[in-house]
Design a protein around this motif. Structure first.
Motif, short mmCIF file in Angstrom:
data_model
loop_
_atom_site.label_atom_id
_atom_site.label_comp_id
_atom_site.label_asym_id
_atom_site.label_seq_id
_atom_site.Cartn_x
_atom_site.Cartn_y
_atom_site.Cartn_z
N GLY A 195 14.61 -15.27 -9.45
CA GLY A 195 15.14 -14.02 -9.99
C GLY A 195 16.15 -13.36 -9.08
N THR A 196 16.43 -12.09 -9.35
CA THR A 196 17.37 -11.33 -8.54
C THR A 196 16.75 -11.00 -7.20
OG1 THR A 196 16.58 -9.18 -9.33
CG2 THR A 196 18.28 -10.28 -10.65
N ARG A 197 17.61 -10.57 -6.28
CA ARG A 197 17.11 -10.17 -4.96
C ARG A 197 16.08 -9.06 -5.09
NH1 ARG A 197 21.58 -8.52 -0.69
NH2 ARG A 197 21.74 -6.69 -2.05
N ALA A 198 16.33 -8.12 -6.01
CA ALA A 198 15.42 -6.99 -6.17
C ALA A 198 14.06 -7.43 -6.69
CB ALA A 198 16.03 -5.95 -7.11
N THR A 199 14.02 -8.36 -7.65
CA THR A 199 12.73 -8.80 -8.18
C THR A 199 11.95 -9.60 -7.14
OG1 THR A 199 13.70 -10.81 -9.17
CG2 THR A 199 13.62 -8.85 -10.55
N VAL A 200 12.66 -10.36 -6.31
CA VAL A 200 11.98 -11.09 -5.24
C VAL A 200 11.43 -10.11 -4.22
CG1 VAL A 200 12.28 -12.76 -3.36
CG2 VAL A 200 13.37 -13.16 -5.58
N GLU A 201 12.20 -9.10 -3.86
CA GLU A 201 11.73 -8.07 -2.93
C GLU A 201 10.46 -7.40 -3.45
OE1 GLU A 201 14.57 -5.11 -2.03
OE2 GLU A 201 15.99 -6.49 -1.10
N ALA A 202 10.45 -7.08 -4.73
CA ALA A 202 9.30 -6.39 -5.31
C ALA A 202 8.05 -7.25 -5.21
CB ALA A 202 9.59 -6.02 -6.76
N GLN A 203 8.19 -8.56 -5.45
CA GLN A 203 7.03 -9.45 -5.33
C GLN A 203 6.51 -9.48 -3.89
OE1 GLN A 203 7.38 -13.43 -7.42
NE2 GLN A 203 9.47 -12.69 -7.68
N ILE A 204 7.44 -9.58 -2.94
CA ILE A 204 7.05 -9.61 -1.53
C ILE A 204 6.32 -8.33 -1.14
CG2 ILE A 204 7.98 -9.57 0.82
CD1 ILE A 204 10.16 -11.52 -0.21
N ASP A 205 6.88 -7.20 -1.53
CA ASP A 205 6.27 -5.92 -1.18
C ASP A 205 4.88 -5.78 -1.79
OD1 ASP A 205 8.56 -5.38 0.19
OD2 ASP A 205 9.34 -3.91 -1.24
N HIS A 206 4.71 -6.29 -3.01
CA HIS A 206 3.40 -6.22 -3.66
C HIS A 206 2.37 -7.03 -2.87
CE1 HIS A 206 0.35 -6.15 -6.80
NE2 HIS A 206 0.27 -7.47 -6.70
N VAL A 207 2.75 -8.22 -2.44
CA VAL A 207 1.81 -9.06 -1.68
C VAL A 207 1.47 -8.41 -0.34
CG1 VAL A 207 1.53 -11.28 -0.50
CG2 VAL A 207 2.53 -11.20 -2.80
N VAL A 208 2.48 -7.89 0.37
CA VAL A 208 2.24 -7.26 1.67
C VAL A 208 1.32 -6.05 1.52
CG1 VAL A 208 3.36 -6.00 3.56
CG2 VAL A 208 4.36 -8.14 2.72
N ALA A 209 1.52 -5.28 0.46
CA ALA A 209 0.65 -4.12 0.22
C ALA A 209 -0.76 -4.57 -0.11
CB ALA A 209 1.22 -3.27 -0.92
N GLN A 210 -0.88 -5.61 -0.92
CA GLN A 210 -2.19 -6.10 -1.35
C GLN A 210 -2.98 -6.68 -0.18
OE1 GLN A 210 -2.29 -9.64 -3.99
NE2 GLN A 210 -3.43 -8.35 -5.42
N ARG A 211 -2.30 -7.43 0.68
CA ARG A 211 -3.00 -8.11 1.79
C ARG A 211 -3.31 -7.17 2.95
NH1 ARG A 211 -2.55 -13.95 1.83
NH2 ARG A 211 -2.28 -14.56 -0.36
N PHE A 212 -2.39 -6.25 3.25
CA PHE A 212 -2.52 -5.48 4.49
C PHE A 212 -2.52 -3.97 4.29
CE2 PHE A 212 0.04 -9.34 5.64
CZ PHE A 212 -1.02 -10.05 6.18
N GLY A 213 -2.35 -3.51 3.05
CA GLY A 213 -2.29 -2.08 2.81
C GLY A 213 -1.03 -1.43 3.30
N LEU A 214 0.03 -2.22 3.55
CA LEU A 214 1.30 -1.69 4.02
C LEU A 214 2.20 -1.48 2.80
CD1 LEU A 214 1.88 -3.99 7.12
CD2 LEU A 214 1.47 -1.53 7.17
N ARG A 215 2.27 -0.27 2.33
CA ARG A 215 3.06 0.03 1.12
C ARG A 215 4.48 0.33 1.54
NH1 ARG A 215 -0.11 -0.20 -3.05
NH2 ARG A 215 -2.36 0.04 -2.77
N VAL A 216 5.33 -0.67 1.43
CA VAL A 216 6.71 -0.53 1.91
C VAL A 216 7.63 0.05 0.84
CG1 VAL A 216 6.50 -2.31 3.64
CG2 VAL A 216 7.17 -2.94 1.33
N ARG A 217 7.06 0.32 -0.35
CA ARG A 217 7.85 0.97 -1.40
C ARG A 217 7.27 2.35 -1.67
NH1 ARG A 217 11.18 -2.13 -4.91
NH2 ARG A 217 11.51 -4.15 -3.91
N PRO A 218 8.13 3.30 -2.09
CA PRO A 218 7.64 4.65 -2.39
C PRO A 218 6.56 4.64 -3.46
CG PRO A 218 10.04 4.58 -2.36
CD PRO A 218 9.57 3.17 -2.30
#
Length: 218
Positions: A195-218
């Motif tokens: 997908g687009t860069r933005a959709t890939v970023e969103a997937q990465i941020d979701h995984v990082v938040a899910q695994r470590f509780g680091l919510r990198v998006r507002p």
């Protein structure tokens, strides 16, 4: 952060977008106030960068698979001691563009070298350090090669094109090697990189938040 930092690796075939995504995740984590180390393999420190030039330069086409494997192990051992281990000991989030799984996928899946031997060399080179999370950016091999060739032309990366010169079937084997690792290894998360860069970023941020509780998006 805890006494030991987090170790997150990015993996994928040529042209999967790892380099831009790892940089952008690092920027988002910095905005959260995290200490971040962004690095890469092969390379990441002067000695390993010298080995990188040998491994990726098209003039090294005569390099045999066993020598290739040993050079990766040597570069990794230096990189771990100079960059990764100190970063983790200091409580940083270490983001690494490729690590031991790349050797299993490329030299194991792609070159057909013995995976047990590769695992032993990886353990020796890293002293047993493993990622806490591995993000596999996945897309069809043909699409990745097209992207990689376009990137190398745009950025004039003519001295790092040895793997892009491999036949498509090599890259298909590498991709399958990665997918097999992801199925067998819980620390992997497969990211759809088509997908687009933005959709890939969103997937990465979701995984990082899910695994470590680091919510990198507002």
């Amino acid at each position: 952060m805890a006494d030991r930092g987090l170790f997150i690796t990015f993996e994928g075939i040529e042209g999967s977008g790892k380099t831009s995504q790892i940089r952008r995740l690092g920027e988002r984590l910095l905005r959260l106030g995290q200490r971040v180390v962004v690095t890469r393999e092969p390379g990441g420190c002067p000695i390993a960068d010298d080995i990188r030039r040998i491994l990726l330069h098209p003039d090294s086409s005569a390099l045999v698979p066993r020598a290739e494997l040993l050079l990766y192990a040597a570069a990794r051992a230096q990189h771990v001691e100079e960059v990764i281990r100190p970063g983790l000991a200091g409580g940083a989030i270490v983001l690494c563009d490729r690590f031991t799984d790349a050797t299993l996928a490329y030299q194991g899946g792609g070159r057909g070298l013995d995976r047990t031997l590769i695992t032993e060399l990886n353990t020796l080179a890293t002293s047993g350090i493993l990622p806490d999370l591995t993000l596999l950016l996945d897309l069809p091999a043909a699409d990745g090669l097209l992207r990689a060739h376009a990137r190398n032309e745009a950025l004039a990366l003519h001295e790092e094109g040895r793997f892009e010169a491999e036949h498509l079937d090599f890259h298909c084997r590498v991709r399958q090697g990665y997918l097999d690792l992801a199925l067998a290894t819980p620390r992997f998360a497969v990211i759809d990189a088509t997908g687009t860069r933005a959709t890939v970023e969103a997937q990465i941020d979701h995984v990082v938040a899910q695994r470590f509780g680091l919510r990198v998006r507002p």
